[in-house]
Design a protein around this motif. Structure first.
Motif, PDB file in Angstrom:
ATOM      1  N   VAL A 136       0.844  -1.204   0.000  1.00 16.07           N
ATOM      2  CA  VAL A 136       0.000   0.000   0.000  1.00 16.07           C
ATOM      3  C   VAL A 136       0.874   1.246   0.000  1.00 16.07           C
ATOM      4  O   VAL A 136       0.714   2.149  -0.838  1.00 16.07           O
ATOM      5  N   THR A 137       1.813   1.325   0.934  1.00 12.51           N
ATOM      6  CA  THR A 137       2.671   2.506   1.031  1.00 12.51           C
ATOM      7  C   THR A 137       3.609   2.603  -0.168  1.00 12.51           C
ATOM      8  O   THR A 137       3.957   3.705  -0.589  1.00 12.51           O
ATOM      9  N   VAL A 140       1.649   4.265  -2.919  1.00 12.41           N
ATOM     10  CA  VAL A 140       1.475   5.693  -2.602  1.00 12.41           C
ATOM     11  C   VAL A 140       2.792   6.433  -2.802  1.00 12.41           C
ATOM     12  O   VAL A 140       2.832   7.555  -3.322  1.00 12.41           O
ATOM     13  N   PRO A 147      -4.053   7.781  -2.741  1.00  9.99           N
ATOM     14  CA  PRO A 147      -4.587   6.777  -1.808  1.00  9.99           C
ATOM     15  C   PRO A 147      -6.006   6.323  -2.152  1.00  9.99           C
ATOM     16  O   PRO A 147      -6.325   5.146  -1.983  1.00  9.99           O
ATOM     17  N   SER A 157      -7.182   2.395  -2.546  1.00 12.13           N
ATOM     18  CA  SER A 157      -8.253   1.788  -1.744  1.00 12.13           C
ATOM     19  C   SER A 157      -9.366   1.232  -2.628  1.00 12.13           C
ATOM     20  O   SER A 157      -9.977   0.214  -2.300  1.00 12.13           O
ATOM     21  N   ILE A 210      -6.882   3.066   4.135  1.00 10.89           N
ATOM     22  CA  ILE A 210      -6.008   3.436   3.011  1.00 10.89           C
ATOM     23  C   ILE A 210      -6.455   4.769   2.429  1.00 10.89           C
ATOM     24  O   ILE A 210      -5.634   5.652   2.128  1.00 10.89           O
ATOM     25  N   TYR A 211      -7.777   4.952   2.286  1.00 10.21           N
ATOM     26  CA  TYR A 211      -8.334   6.189   1.744  1.00 10.21           C
ATOM     27  C   TYR A 211      -7.943   7.393   2.609  1.00 10.21           C
ATOM     28  O   TYR A 211      -7.630   8.478   2.105  1.00 10.21           O
ATOM     29  N   GLY A 271      -5.278   7.659   4.331  1.00 11.51           N
ATOM     30  CA  GLY A 271      -3.823   7.828   4.373  1.00 11.51           C
ATOM     31  C   GLY A 271      -3.211   7.440   5.694  1.00 11.51           C
ATOM     32  O   GLY A 271      -2.190   8.008   6.099  1.00 11.51           O
TER      33      GLY A 271
END
Length: 574
Positions: free
Chosen positions: A434-435, A438, A444, A448, A527-528, A530
């Motif tokens: 995920v990171t 980003v 983000p 998501s 995730i949305y 952040g």
């Protein structure tokens, strides 16, 4: 065994290692199979071990007691170069012995046959020194010789200039053997050497062949089950000829020695198609060649063979069968990411689905799948290929690797418009994907909305099923991977003692350990917003995500691998 096998069988029966009726049945079976009488006792010992009525280690222990010779383990043994200088490779291979040390003018020597005193006397005469005997299983001696002297894979191919001694085909087609018309006397031994180099690698289940020019030697190594093993090195003077031969076979320029080049060799081994992906890299002392052996049979691996337990397999099948979204596999180079994705594509490859892949390079060629090769020199980048692929109306897209923002954005847009996208990333664990997305610039909210799951994986060596036996691991290793004394008391641990099937190593083959990060509504929201990686990982653990180390512990508990293997590949796990 190489001893007087009749005497050994008598001892096996007298000492109660194997019941007499089992020995009788085994003998009758071999006679019915037409085994030569001269080889019967030797074959019978091998059969008893193969059927697991006894082990070579137990037979060696019995002989050690009978002849009053101390036992020794040759695993993880360090010997001085002086000892190897004193006892040459041709001697240890001829007599099947292993030198350990020189103490007070005596050579400490490991043997497997305590009845072959003639050989011991000959060695004492040749080396001009008395010998202090130790007993070790034959597989351990063979493995120690291979480890410390190099694997003698090629016999006398380089020294033999007579074509009549060349190997024929070894079940391999697509390779020259040096017997063809038009081959000069100078070329023939080089062709035979390269043929033998590749056939031995395939036979030994190597994943890579490394040819490395060093200052004073030309080093050859095989990577077997993830471990590099040095084999017998050819003379340094033959380095240019061997490299030229391989480049010629791979259809890459022999004249160009200043820039890296890539090519491919295709062969058939025992009716199996095998590709060798060849990479050349200029170094200070010449061109380094690495050949990746791509066995197409690996594509047909079922999910259990990859290392999935039934519960994880069900989850994996559900995720890859989704209609849209992104599924990522993460891990370092050589962790089996491509094999996992190809196995997923093989599972999904049906006539009602259109699958397109874009890869750099195309490692395996799959029937029924449209595969696109990246060619940056003509503008065919990942991004350019992806844009065109979407106009081909695929159901499933596989991208070799998401490396930059442009590729990531096109992949995410494809997933949001009704396509299932598979790809890989280089991250240490699953939530880190995920990171990583980003960090390379993906918003983000797009991550998501599109990310369905991430599978992180590593490869561990599998305990050899032929010589698997219970043992007590080091408590510090168990504690390091999260098994306390109470948990350890309720578990059984196994390791391989070493046998001919695994070349005395105790491991044969590899399997995956996995960490499955499934994105549900809660994680989508995090995730949305952040949220940090720590928050996301903590929530995933609360929702039931197992770490790779925990999955490894499950496989240790099932006797599939050892605690040391799991610790080795999950060292950086908190």
């Amino acid at each position: 065994m190489t001893s007087d096998d009749t005497f050994v069988l008598q001892l096996v029966e007298e000492k109660g290692l194997v019941p007499a009726d089992i020995i009788k049945l085994g003998r009758e079976q071999l006679v019915s199979e037409g085994v030569n009488a001269a080889d019967l006792d030797s074959k019978l010992i091998d059969l008893l071990v193969e059927k697991r009525y006894t082990k070579y280690d137990d037979i060696t222990f019995m002989l050690a007691q009978e002849f009053n010779i101390p036992l020794i383990s040759l695993r993880n043994l360090n010997i001085d170069d002086e000892v190897k200088t004193l006892v040459k490779e041709d001697i240890v291979r001829k007599y099947e012995v292993f030198p350990i040390a020189v103490n007070n003018g005596q050579l400490e020597l490991a043997i497997s046959d305590p009845m072959d005193m003639d050989s011991v006397d000959n060695l004492s005469h040749i080396l001009k020194m008395p010998i202090d005997l130790r007993l070790a299983p034959p597989a351990e001696i063979k493995n120690a010789i291979d480890e410390h002297y190099g694997v003698n894979a090629y016999g006398d191919v380089l020294g033999d200039m007579n074509a009549e001694n060349a190997e024929s085909s070894d079940g391999i087609s697509g390779l020259a053997t040096g017997n063809e018309k038009g081959v000069s006397e100078e070329e023939a031994p080089i062709i035979r050497y390269v043929h033998k180099l590749i056939t031995e690698a395939v036979k030994r289940r190597a994943s890579d062949i490394h040819l490395e020019p060093l200052e004073k030697r030309f080093r050859i190594r095989y990577r077997i089950d993830g471990v590099l093993i040095e084999v017998e090195n050819p003379p340094k003077r033959l380095q240019p000829s061997i490299i030229s031969r391989l480049k010629l076979m791979a259809n890459i320029s022999i004249a160009e020695k200043r820039v890296p080049q890539d090519g491919r060799i295709q062969i058939v081994y025992n009716k199996k198609e095998i590709d060798l992906r060849v990479s050349s890299l200029p170094t200070v002392y010449g061109e380094s060649i690495v050949m990746r052996i791509l066995d197409k049979e690996g594509l047909r691996l079922g999910l259990p063979e990859l290392g999935f337990f039934s519960d994880d397999q069900a989850v994996f099948e559900r995720i890859v069968g989704m209609a849209d979204g992104i599924f990522l596999v993460t891990g370092p180079t050589g962790s089996g990411k491509s094999t996992t994705l190809y196995s997923a594509l093989n599972y999904l490859n049906h006539p009602d689905r259109k699958i397109i892949t874009v890869e750099d390079p195309v490692e395996y060629q799959m029937t029924g799948v449209n595969q696109v090769q990246v060619r940056r020199e003509v503008g065919m980048t990942f991004a350019a290929a992806l844009r065109s692929m979407l106009r081909q109306a695929p159901n499933i897209i596989m991208i070799g690797e998401i490396r930059d923002l442009e590729t990531a954005e096109i992949a995410i847009n494809a997933s949001l418009t009704g396509h299932m996208v598979f790809s890989t990333l280089h991250t240490n664990d699953a939530p880190s994907a995920v990171t990583r997305l980003v960090d390379i610039g993906v918003k983000p909210f797009l991550v998501s909305a599109s990310l369905r799951a991430v599978l992180a994986q590593r490869l561990v060596r599998k305990t050899c099923t032929q010589c698997k036996t219970p043992y007590a691991p080091d408590p510090r290793i168990l504690q390091a991977i999260g098994i306390n004394e109470i948990a350890a008391a309720g578990m059984s641990f196994y390791h391989g003692e070493g046998c001919p099937k695994c070349n005395g190593i105790g491991f044969r083959g590899r399997m995956g350990i996995f960490e499955m990060f499934i994105v549900n509504e809660e994680l989508q929201q995090m995730i949305y917003e952040g949220r940090t990686l720590v928050d996301i990982r903590t929530k995933a653990r609360e929702l039931g995500m197992r770490t790779m180390r925990e999955d490894g512990v499950r496989k240790v508990g099932s006797g599939l691998t050892t605690p040391d293997e799991v610790l080795k590949v999950t060292m950086n796990e908190a």
